[in-house]
Design a protein around this motif. Structure first.
Motif, PDB file in Angstrom:
ATOM      1  N   ILE A 126      12.652   9.813  60.530  1.00 29.05           N
ATOM      2  CA  ILE A 126      11.600  10.740  60.938  1.00 29.05           C
ATOM      3  C   ILE A 126      12.215  11.717  61.926  1.00 29.05           C
ATOM      4  CG2 ILE A 126       9.401  10.973  62.137  1.00 29.05           C
ATOM      5  CD1 ILE A 126       8.668   8.213  61.158  1.00 29.05           C
ATOM      6  N   ASP A 158      13.212  12.122  55.934  1.00 28.29           N
ATOM      7  CA  ASP A 158      12.119  11.638  55.101  1.00 28.29           C
ATOM      8  C   ASP A 158      10.792  12.255  55.519  1.00 28.29           C
ATOM      9  OD1 ASP A 158      13.705   9.829  53.495  1.00 28.29           O
ATOM     10  OD2 ASP A 158      13.942   8.706  55.352  1.00 28.29           O
ATOM     11  N   LEU A 159      10.588  12.334  56.830  1.00 28.38           N
ATOM     12  CA  LEU A 159       9.320  12.869  57.307  1.00 28.38           C
ATOM     13  C   LEU A 159       9.624  13.872  58.414  1.00 28.38           C
ATOM     14  CD1 LEU A 159       6.341  12.129  56.613  1.00 28.38           C
ATOM     15  CD2 LEU A 159       6.303  10.860  58.757  1.00 28.38           C
ATOM     16  N   ALA A 170       2.628  16.790  59.894  1.00 29.86           N
ATOM     17  CA  ALA A 170       3.708  16.036  59.265  1.00 29.86           C
ATOM     18  C   ALA A 170       3.736  16.354  57.779  1.00 29.86           C
ATOM     19  CB  ALA A 170       3.483  14.544  59.470  1.00 29.86           C
ATOM     20  N   ILE A 178       6.145  15.259  54.077  1.00 30.85           N
ATOM     21  CA  ILE A 178       7.223  14.461  53.512  1.00 30.85           C
ATOM     22  C   ILE A 178       8.252  15.411  52.928  1.00 30.85           C
ATOM     23  CG2 ILE A 178       7.796  12.828  51.694  1.00 30.85           C
ATOM     24  CD1 ILE A 178       4.754  11.884  52.232  1.00 30.85           C
ATOM     25  N   LYS A 235      10.432   8.455  49.594  1.00 30.43           N
ATOM     26  CA  LYS A 235       9.116   9.076  49.702  1.00 30.43           C
ATOM     27  C   LYS A 235       8.014   8.032  49.854  1.00 30.43           C
ATOM     28  CE  LYS A 235       9.981  13.418  47.459  1.00 30.43           C
ATOM     29  NZ  LYS A 235      10.312  13.980  46.172  1.00 30.43           N
ATOM     30  N   ALA A 284       7.877   6.838  53.327  1.00 31.75           N
ATOM     31  CA  ALA A 284       7.434   7.918  54.212  1.00 31.75           C
ATOM     32  C   ALA A 284       5.931   8.135  54.037  1.00 31.75           C
ATOM     33  CB  ALA A 284       8.194   9.192  53.894  1.00 31.75           C
ATOM     34  N   GLU A 285       5.463   8.033  52.771  1.00 23.99           N
ATOM     35  CA  GLU A 285       4.027   8.178  52.516  1.00 23.99           C
ATOM     36  C   GLU A 285       3.240   7.100  53.246  1.00 23.99           C
ATOM     37  OE1 GLU A 285       3.299   8.225  48.308  1.00 23.99           O
ATOM     38  OE2 GLU A 285       4.237  10.207  48.079  1.00 23.99           O
ATOM     39  N   LEU A 287       2.914   8.116  56.802  1.00 19.71           N
ATOM     40  CA  LEU A 287       1.962   9.215  56.971  1.00 19.71           C
ATOM     41  C   LEU A 287       0.530   8.712  56.779  1.00 19.71           C
ATOM     42  CD1 LEU A 287       1.445  12.138  57.478  1.00 19.71           C
ATOM     43  CD2 LEU A 287       2.144  12.689  55.164  1.00 19.71           C
TER      44      LEU A 287
END
Lengths: 483, 368
Positions: B52, B103-104, B279, B281, B288, B291-292, B295
């Motif tokens: 991140i 990733d984020l 934020a 991705i 992903k 990362a999702e 989020l």
């Protein structure tokens, strides 16, 4: 009602109608869809092109030439306008007529062969992995010592456009689909009401007693009325036919009973006879009566067979000349000791005409029966020293410009003949001229039946020999031979 | 990676200075190994590490990340703290080098985030909580705001005693001009040239109100000082170097005010800009899905509540943010709307004009 539950294998008229109407509606729907798609695309482009146009105008308004340098102060409103297409990405470049970038978010490629103009130009292209709508518009800036065109180029992704196209399209499609469904519903109702009289006819026929020959009621729609009239015509013909059959059976019963009674009478007389000479005479009479009864029975069976075979529509290729020869061989063998003078004349063009020269289509057994009946008839009704001429020849008939080959089998005799006014009568069953005493009254009737079932003609006339002339006219079968 | 259990490590960035390293891609990587690290989890399952990159103070975000790691033991978070402009350039740099170690991306500079998303660098992500995010804080299903942070005025209570608190921006301008000797070199804010967030707040001021020119004039006459970091402004206000801190992110100011009785915060009644941390991705991320999940956690009720209770951040959820917003909340909150509009001041020419003016007024003398 076992019938009702049985599913018919035939195609339903209702289904066929609804299918063809459905296909029609589908075709219309397809056309509407294509039109709708084009319309939606145009509408979406026009709507969102205006955003691009508005943003470009807002920017160009804020462009000016200050001491020879182009200044562009992008107003917040320009991007706010573009932001009305909420999900779309935006790319832009502002440049001069010499392709000198003033400011840009991306290094966009300008439209090829662009001539600066105040009216906007639009085009589609791919950019940054998406399909992008591009737009370009120019403004002419005038300064103290320099004038030039400033050009704004925008690119906007097409998400909002595609959403709008989809929305317009699906809404229109839903309406069109609704109309189609309602239309088909009306078609269905119309078909059902149109078929209703037919269903009435069907029910009437199904529930009808087999002895009921009353005509069906003729109901309004003209198309159905004519069908009902045809059915009624058929019913009346069927009734006639049935009546004829009943008469025939009654006739047959009567004939055979009469013949058997006569035989019985002769035999009874014979059994009471004492004198051997007279007894011999009685027995001879009884024997003649018996032979006559056998002949009658045979003829009745032959008649029944001929009718049955006609119903069966048994058809094969027949060589008429060959068939004639076979019949004659049998007949001549039977009458070899008689004084009758037979002469047979087969036309040379048939005899030598090859395989198809005497070819007809029909049932050989029936035709053989007919020929032998004609000749038998001539023998029976003629004198002992009768003369019988049998000839087979070809005749060409011209009919509406086309030639038709006919094969004519003619039998002449020197017997008493039939007066013209009675010639139609003799073709009826059990009608005898009354001259001979052993006629069954079925001979010519059988011939007539065979001729009719073969669509051939039977002509009775006066013979040059003094007696009856019978003509059987067949149509020659043409196999690959040009006529 | 278990060997590098450096947590907790306070980023030296928040301790100001380091101006020379402005655009360097220095980021202090803090591996926040969850508390689980104590448990022998090494052989229990393979952990996925997600990177991140964020502008949020590690300290402010720490508890949220920990909570996430506890709930998702299969994911380990490498948290990289960086300034707004540096983050923007780092992402573009990563794109050009096809670097996938992002990733984020989390930033408080909403305009820079919108610009990155407009470049097509975000990956779409649909959340079950989509309805809970207000439409101004969401763009293209790619960029999501998860905090609600008013931009406030910070003041030194001691030094400010005796002066009326300004109600509006005009009041502030009047206050400064009427008391120039007191406030000269005693007002500070972010350097719009180096801080993306500062640039965003000033440009938003320009969009929201035309009175801002009077304010700028007043700030200019008061010889406003500029800073790169929120903590530097807060430190200066707390120590009395500054009397006023203008356009300071409310989150950090509230945190400081709760600890330091000398620091007060104030919200304008004509309008108060609200910023949301956003934020997205990264498009070329290889993780992903993980990362999702992070989020999703940030936007979830659990995540929002955790933010409200255990971190300095003010969550975006209306129920949760009420717990954190200052008592004198106005209803003049003006959230910054995410979307293409934010690109206006990111236009290179427009930015140049703005910074030319900015530098001519506020540039520090030693660098001129």
């Amino acid at each position: 009602m076992k019938h009702a539950s049985k599913r018919l294998t035939q195609k339903s008229m209702r289904h066929r109608l609804i299918l063809s109407m459905g296909a029609g509606f589908l075709a219309i729907l397809t056309v509407i869809c294509i039109g709708l798609w084009g319309y939606a695309q145009q509408a979406a482009n026009e709507s969102y092109d205006r955003l691009l146009h508005g943003a470009a105008l807002a920017i160009l308004e804020r462009a000016n030439l200050a001491s020879g340098e182009v200044r562009v102060d992008i107003p917040y409103s320009a991007f706010e306008i573009l932001g009305l297409a909420k999900e779309d990405r935006v790319f832009y470049r502002i440049f001069t007529q010499d392709d000198e970038t003033i400011t840009a978010s991306h290094n966009l490629r300008p439209k090829a062969n662009y001539k600066p103009s105040e009216s906007p130009v639009y085009w589609d292209d791919a950019f940054s992995g998406e399909s992008v709508r591009f737009m370009q518009q120019a403004r002419f800036l005038t300064g103290d010592n320099r004038s030039l065109w400033v050009i704004v180029q925008f690119g906007q992704t097409c998400i909002a456009r595609h959403d709008m196209i989809a929305e317009l399209f699906w809404r229109g499609f839903a309406v069109a689909l609704f109309i189609t469904v309602v239309g088909l519903l009306f078609v269905w109702i119309a078909i059902n009401s149109a078929l209703h009289p037919l269903i009435d006819v069907e029910q009437n026929l199904r529930q009808r007693d087999i002895s009921d020959f009353t005509p069906l009621p003729v109901t309004p729609p003209r198309e159905v009325a004519s069908l009902v009239l045809s059915i009624n015509g058929f019913i009346s013909r069927l009734k006639n036919n049935l009546d004829h059959s009943q008469i025939f059976i009654a006739d047959v019963t009567h004939q055979i009973r009469t013949a058997l009674s006569a035989l019985q009478g002769q035999l009874e007389l014979a059994s009471k006879e004492q004198s051997p000479e007279l007894l011999k005479g009685r027995i001879e009479k009884a024997e003649r009566q018996n032979r006559q009864t056998i002949h009658l029975t045979n003829q009745l069976l032959a008649h029944a067979m001929v009718i049955h075979r006609a119903d069966q529509k048994i058809v094969s290729d027949i060589h008429l000349a060959d068939l004639l020869k076979t019949v004659l061989q049998t007949l001549l063998r039977e009458h070899v000791k008689s004084d009758i003078d037979f002469s047979v004349n087969i036309a040379p063009d048939i005899e030598n005409g090859g395989k198809t020269a005497d070819l007809i289509a029909g049932d050989s057994i029936s035709i053989r029966e007919a020929i032998s009946n004609v000749i038998d008839n001539a023998i029976k009704h003629g004198p002992a020293n009768n003369r019988i001429d049998i000839s087979l020849f070809e005749h060409t008939l011209k009919l509406r410009g086309r030639e038709r080959k006919q094969l004519i089998l003619q039998v002449d005799d020197a017997g008493p003949g039939i007066p013209e006014e009675r010639r139609a009568k003799v073709l009826e069953r059990f009608y005898t001229t009354g001259t001979g005493n052993d006629g069954s009254g079925l001979g010519l009737s059988i011939v007539d039946e065979v001729m009719r079932s073969h669509k051939a003609q039977l002509r009775l006339g006066h013979s040059a020999l003094g007696g009856l002339s019978v003509r059987m006219i067949f149509t020659r079968k043409t196999v690959g031979i040009p006529t | 990676m278990s060997a590098q259990s450096l947590f907790p490590l306070i980023s030296p960035l928040s301790a100001c200075s380091a101006r020379s390293a402005k655009y360097m891609l220095f980021a202090i990587t803090v591996l926040l190994t969850a508390m689980l690290a104590a448990i022998p989890a090494a052989f229990s399952q393979e952990k996925t590490e997600i990177d991140i990159w964020s502008t949020t103070d590690t300290a402010a975000f720490e508890s949220v990340i920990r909570a996430f790691e506890t709930a998702n033991p299969d994911i380990e978070i490498a948290y990289h703290e960086i300034t707004t402009n540096a983050l923007f350039e780092h992402v573009l740099y990563a794109r050009d080098r096809k670097d996938t170690a992002i990733d984020l991306v989390i930033s408080s500079a909403m305009d820079l985030q919108v610009k990155l998303v407009n470049e097509g660098l975000a990956s779409p992500f649909s959340t079950d909580r989509a309805g809970a995010t207000p439409s101004w804080a969401e763009w293209r299903n790619e960029l999501y705001g998860f905090t609600y942070e008013p931009i406030v005025l910070v003041y030194n209570k001691e030094a400010f005693r005796g002066y009326p608190l300004p109600k509006t921006h005009s009041d502030l301008a009047d206050l400064l001009i009427n008391n120039l000797p007191t406030f000269e070199e005693k007002v500070g804010t972010y350097d719009a040239a180096s801080s993306g967030a500062g640039y965003l707040f000033f440009t938003q001021d320009a969009i929201q109100s035309d009175k801002i020119f009077r304010v700028i004039e007043a700030l200019s006459r008061a010889k406003m000082r500029t800073y790169d970091y929120t903590s530097a402004i807060l430190d200066a206000v707390a120590s009395g170097d500054l009397i006023l801190g203008y356009n300071v992110i409310g989150t950090y100011a509230l945190e400081r005010a709760s600890k330091d009785p000398n620091v007060g915060i104030f919200q304008f009644k004509d309008y108060t800009i609200v910023m949301s941390r956003t934020a997205f991705i990264y498009k070329h991320s290889r993780k992903k899905r993980e990362a999702e999940r992070f989020l999703e956690f940030l936007l979830s009720e659990t995540g929002q509540e955790k933010m409200a209770r255990d971190s300095a951040l003010i969550p975006i959820s209306p129920d949760m943010r009420r717990l954190k917003l200052p008592a004198d909340s106005t209803n003049a909150y003006l959230p910054i709307k995410m979307g293409i509009g934010l690109l206006t001041y990111q236009d290179p020419l427009k930015r140049r004009y703005f910074l030319d003016v900015w530098n001519s007024i506020f540039k520090k003398p030693e660098e001129q």
